[in-house]
Scaffold this motif. Sequence first.
Motif, PDB file in Angstrom:
ATOM      1  N   SER A 105     -11.925 -19.300   3.499  1.00 35.28           N
ATOM      2  CA  SER A 105     -12.388 -20.060   2.338  1.00 35.28           C
ATOM      3  C   SER A 105     -12.278 -21.544   2.660  1.00 35.28           C
ATOM      4  CB  SER A 105     -11.527 -19.746   1.117  1.00 35.28           C
ATOM      5  OG  SER A 105     -11.699 -18.405   0.747  1.00 35.28           O
TER       6      SER A 105
ATOM      7  N   ASN B  33      -9.052 -23.399   3.080  1.00 31.29           N
ATOM      8  CA  ASN B  33      -8.202 -23.095   4.245  1.00 31.29           C
ATOM      9  C   ASN B  33      -8.786 -23.613   5.561  1.00 31.29           C
ATOM     10  OD1 ASN B  33      -6.098 -21.801   2.918  1.00 31.29           O
ATOM     11  ND2 ASN B  33      -7.239 -19.865   2.824  1.00 31.29           N
TER      12      ASN B  33
ATOM     13  N   GLY C 151      -2.423 -13.257   7.494  1.00 30.19           N
ATOM     14  CA  GLY C 151      -1.276 -12.921   8.340  1.00 30.19           C
ATOM     15  C   GLY C 151      -1.707 -12.616   9.763  1.00 30.19           C
ATOM     16  N   VAL C 152      -2.570 -11.630   9.917  1.00 31.69           N
ATOM     17  CA  VAL C 152      -3.050 -11.274  11.257  1.00 31.69           C
ATOM     18  C   VAL C 152      -3.948 -12.390  11.791  1.00 31.69           C
ATOM     19  CG1 VAL C 152      -4.391  -9.615  12.604  1.00 31.69           C
ATOM     20  CG2 VAL C 152      -2.882  -8.799  10.767  1.00 31.69           C
TER      21      VAL C 152
ATOM     22  N   ILE D 109      -7.872   0.270  15.306  1.00 33.12           N
ATOM     23  CA  ILE D 109      -6.541   0.420  15.915  1.00 33.12           C
ATOM     24  C   ILE D 109      -5.445   0.422  14.854  1.00 33.12           C
ATOM     25  CG2 ILE D 109      -7.208  -0.607  18.140  1.00 33.12           C
ATOM     26  CD1 ILE D 109      -5.536  -3.128  17.169  1.00 33.12           C
TER      27      ILE D 109
ATOM     28  N   VAL E 215      -1.398  -0.671  14.778  1.00 34.83           N
ATOM     29  CA  VAL E 215      -0.379  -1.366  15.567  1.00 34.83           C
ATOM     30  C   VAL E 215       0.778  -0.415  15.902  1.00 34.83           C
ATOM     31  CG1 VAL E 215       0.828  -2.246  13.508  1.00 34.83           C
ATOM     32  CG2 VAL E 215       1.020  -3.486  15.663  1.00 34.83           C
TER      33      VAL E 215
ATOM     34  N   GLN F 205       1.675 -10.931  -2.120  1.00 34.60           N
ATOM     35  CA  GLN F 205       0.903 -10.378  -0.993  1.00 34.60           C
ATOM     36  C   GLN F 205      -0.362  -9.664  -1.480  1.00 34.60           C
ATOM     37  OE1 GLN F 205       1.940 -10.251   2.714  1.00 34.60           O
ATOM     38  NE2 GLN F 205      -0.270 -10.067   2.527  1.00 34.60           N
TER      39      GLN F 205
ATOM     40  N   LYS G 107       0.849  -1.209   0.000  1.00 34.07           N
ATOM     41  CA  LYS G 107       0.000   0.000   0.000  1.00 34.07           C
ATOM     42  C   LYS G 107       0.879   1.252   0.000  1.00 34.07           C
ATOM     43  CE  LYS G 107      -3.818  -2.287   2.410  1.00 34.07           C
ATOM     44  NZ  LYS G 107      -4.614  -2.410   3.647  1.00 34.07           N
TER      45      LYS G 107
ATOM     46  N   TYR H 284     -17.111 -18.230   4.514  1.00 33.99           N
ATOM     47  CA  TYR H 284     -17.849 -16.979   4.268  1.00 33.99           C
ATOM     48  C   TYR H 284     -18.258 -16.817   2.809  1.00 33.99           C
ATOM     49  CZ  TYR H 284     -13.490 -15.179   2.285  1.00 33.99           C
ATOM     50  OH  TYR H 284     -12.379 -14.982   1.499  1.00 33.99           O
TER      51      TYR H 284
ATOM     52  N   ARG I  69      -4.684 -13.466  -0.872  1.00 34.87           N
ATOM     53  CA  ARG I  69      -4.966 -14.891  -0.656  1.00 34.87           C
ATOM     54  C   ARG I  69      -3.856 -15.544   0.157  1.00 34.87           C
ATOM     55  NH1 ARG I  69      -9.527 -13.918  -2.329  1.00 34.87           N
ATOM     56  NH2 ARG I  69      -9.823 -14.388  -0.163  1.00 34.87           N
ATOM     57  N   THR I  70      -2.982 -14.740   0.749  1.00 32.35           N
ATOM     58  CA  THR I  70      -1.857 -15.309   1.499  1.00 32.35           C
ATOM     59  C   THR I  70      -2.357 -16.171   2.650  1.00 32.35           C
ATOM     60  OG1 THR I  70      -0.518 -13.389   0.985  1.00 32.35           O
ATOM     61  CG2 THR I  70       0.220 -14.721   2.826  1.00 32.35           C
TER      62      THR I  70
ATOM     63  N   ILE J 234      -9.034  -3.531  12.187  1.00 28.58           N
ATOM     64  CA  ILE J 234      -7.706  -3.071  11.784  1.00 28.58           C
ATOM     65  C   ILE J 234      -7.751  -2.626  10.323  1.00 28.58           C
ATOM     66  CG2 ILE J 234      -6.521  -4.531  13.448  1.00 28.58           C
ATOM     67  CD1 ILE J 234      -5.795  -6.372  11.010  1.00 28.58           C
TER      68      ILE J 234
HETATM   69  N1  LIG Z   1      -4.450  -1.321  11.549  1.00 35.60           N
HETATM   70  C1  LIG Z   1      -3.360  -2.053  11.691  1.00 35.60           C
HETATM   71  O1  LIG Z   1      -2.527  -1.822  12.564  1.00 35.60           O
HETATM   72  C2  LIG Z   1      -3.131  -3.212  10.747  1.00 35.60           C
HETATM   73  C3  LIG Z   1      -2.153  -4.157  11.049  1.00 35.60           C
HETATM   74  C4  LIG Z   1      -2.014  -5.275  10.201  1.00 35.60           C
HETATM   75  C5  LIG Z   1      -2.811  -5.392   9.073  1.00 35.60           C
HETATM   76  N2  LIG Z   1      -3.728  -4.418   8.808  1.00 35.60           N
HETATM   77  C6  LIG Z   1      -4.617  -4.555   7.640  1.00 35.60           C
HETATM   78  O2  LIG Z   1      -5.457  -5.677   7.884  1.00 35.60           O
HETATM   79  C7  LIG Z   1      -5.736  -6.347   6.671  1.00 35.60           C
HETATM   80  C8  LIG Z   1      -5.360  -7.821   6.807  1.00 35.60           C
HETATM   81  O3  LIG Z   1      -3.952  -7.937   6.961  1.00 35.60           O
HETATM   82  P1  LIG Z   1      -3.258  -9.367   6.821  1.00 35.60           P
HETATM   83  O4  LIG Z   1      -1.797  -9.172   6.965  1.00 35.60           O
HETATM   84  O5  LIG Z   1      -3.926 -10.357   7.688  1.00 35.60           O
HETATM   85  O6  LIG Z   1      -3.616  -9.672   5.275  1.00 35.60           O
HETATM   86  P2  LIG Z   1      -3.424 -10.980   4.416  1.00 35.60           P
HETATM   87  O7  LIG Z   1      -2.486 -11.926   5.089  1.00 35.60           O
HETATM   88  O8  LIG Z   1      -3.096 -10.543   3.029  1.00 35.60           O
HETATM   89  O9  LIG Z   1      -4.870 -11.643   4.403  1.00 35.60           O
HETATM   90  C9  LIG Z   1      -5.087 -12.659   3.487  1.00 35.60           C
HETATM   91  C10 LIG Z   1      -6.296 -13.456   3.913  1.00 35.60           C
HETATM   92  O10 LIG Z   1      -7.480 -12.682   3.770  1.00 35.60           O
HETATM   93  C11 LIG Z   1      -8.543 -13.577   3.583  1.00 35.60           C
HETATM   94  N3  LIG Z   1      -9.656 -12.848   2.979  1.00 35.60           N
HETATM   95  C12 LIG Z   1      -9.656 -12.079   1.855  1.00 35.60           C
HETATM   96  N4  LIG Z   1     -10.879 -11.542   1.683  1.00 35.60           N
HETATM   97  C13 LIG Z   1     -11.680 -11.987   2.712  1.00 35.60           C
HETATM   98  C14 LIG Z   1     -13.042 -11.795   3.103  1.00 35.60           C
HETATM   99  N5  LIG Z   1     -13.853 -11.033   2.375  1.00 35.60           N
HETATM  100  N6  LIG Z   1     -13.494 -12.379   4.236  1.00 35.60           N
HETATM  101  C15 LIG Z   1     -12.693 -13.167   4.969  1.00 35.60           C
HETATM  102  N7  LIG Z   1     -11.397 -13.393   4.650  1.00 35.60           N
HETATM  103  C16 LIG Z   1     -10.894 -12.808   3.546  1.00 35.60           C
HETATM  104  C17 LIG Z   1      -7.971 -14.676   2.733  1.00 35.60           C
HETATM  105  O11 LIG Z   1      -8.552 -15.844   3.231  1.00 35.60           O
HETATM  106  P3  LIG Z   1      -9.222 -16.972   2.334  1.00 35.60           P
HETATM  107  O12 LIG Z   1      -8.241 -17.209   1.196  1.00 35.60           O
HETATM  108  O13 LIG Z   1      -9.362 -18.083   3.323  1.00 35.60           O
HETATM  109  O14 LIG Z   1     -10.526 -16.448   1.826  1.00 35.60           O
HETATM  110  C18 LIG Z   1      -6.452 -14.660   3.050  1.00 35.60           C
HETATM  111  O15 LIG Z   1      -6.045 -15.776   3.820  1.00 35.60           O
HETATM  112  C19 LIG Z   1      -4.996  -5.577   5.585  1.00 35.60           C
HETATM  113  O16 LIG Z   1      -5.872  -4.627   5.026  1.00 35.60           O
HETATM  114  C20 LIG Z   1      -3.903  -4.853   6.352  1.00 35.60           C
HETATM  115  O17 LIG Z   1      -3.446  -3.683   5.704  1.00 35.60           O
HETATM  116  C21 LIG Z   1      -3.901  -3.337   9.603  1.00 35.60           C
END
Ligand SMILES: NC(=O)c1ccc[n+]([C@@H]2O[C@H](COP(=O)([O-])OP(=O)(O)OC[C@H]3O[C@@H](n4cnc5c(N)ncnc54)[C@H](OP(=O)(O)O)[C@@H]3O)[C@@H](O)[C@H]2O)c1
Length: 307
Positions: free
Chosen positions: A175, A178, A154-155, A252, A254, A293, A45, A193, A297-298, A233
Amino acid sequence: MKAMTIREYGDPDVLKLEELPLPDPAPGEVRVQVHAVSINPVDHKVRQTGFFNYTNFPVILGWDISGMIDALGEGVTEFQVGDEVYGMIRFPQEGRAYAEYVTAPVADLARKPSNLSHTEAAAMTLAALTAHQAFERMELQVGQTILIHAGAGGVGHFAVQLAKARGARVIATASNHNRDFVLGLGADEVLDYRAQPFEEQVSAVDAVLDTVGGETLSRSFAVIKPGGWLVSIAGQPSAHQAQERDVNVERILVYPSQAHLDILSGLAEAGQLKAHVSQTFDLEQVAQAHQAQQTQRTVGKIVLTVV
Ligand SMILES: NC(=O)c1ccc[n+]([C@@H]2O[C@H](COP(=O)([O-])OP(=O)(O)OC[C@H]3O[C@@H](n4cnc5c(N)ncnc54)[C@H](OP(=O)(O)O)[C@@H]3O)[C@@H](O)[C@H]2O)c1
């Protein structure tokens, strides 16, 4: 030293290999020889949009490191040269971790858990801190039920494990392909979902951790008990919906914390927290890591291995 820099914001090909001087640690900082750096959605991003507005080009992205201390700044007594450390450094300031060496404030680092590789430790920084800090905010308690969106991400994959470690009952969305992965993390239930809206599959939970934003965030209100919690988040929860449904809400961001890293290390060393690294790339392949990334779908984490 080698570093992957950007001199403009844009597509992954703005990431370029450069030779830069070794950075010197300021007072209260150490220099770390980077062994591994993990990738987060915020990396691509910022690369694409520049939304933290760093302007001192060449900018070096990357916050999540694990490595070995190779120099101490003035006044540093907590660590020694040769110590293995990990942490999320300087976030949301420029991390400068896509490099062979990086400097970091001591307060952003902790000792690497002895049973984790550098690749695993680098994975267990921003994403795990985020999940931990979300649960601190909502004061997730033993016996409560939480819905965690994107339990395979990831989170999410850290959140499932951390919520279980707190004694909560965990329902996670993922999904279908997973499902077994998320059950293996300890989730009590996994909701597909895509097959059916999650709000038709769950109700009256104590808390939701939203990692998706948008509609997923707004539809989450329907499944929370009055007096419950919604921490996001990925988007700003609506104050109107919060009031209407009597739900506590917060978005929040981080923040670095040695104390929180020490808690994560303790859990990792006790076998209650594992980092799942699904893909690794070399430092020079960071553009490919960003593309991977960006698919959203990670499963678990993507990590760059530097040494
Ligand atoms: N505010 C903060 O401090 C903070 C910190 C960390 C991350 N973030 C944000 O939080 C988000 C997630 O971060 P991440 O690192 O966990 O991302 P990520 O690892 O790229 O998340 C990928 C996962 O999202 C799932 N996914 C995609 N669309 C979905 C939906 N509609 N419903 C449910 N699951 C879905 C996929 O699961 P399936 O393949 O099983 O569908 C995949 O396993 C990002 O936008 C990131 O920028 C914010």
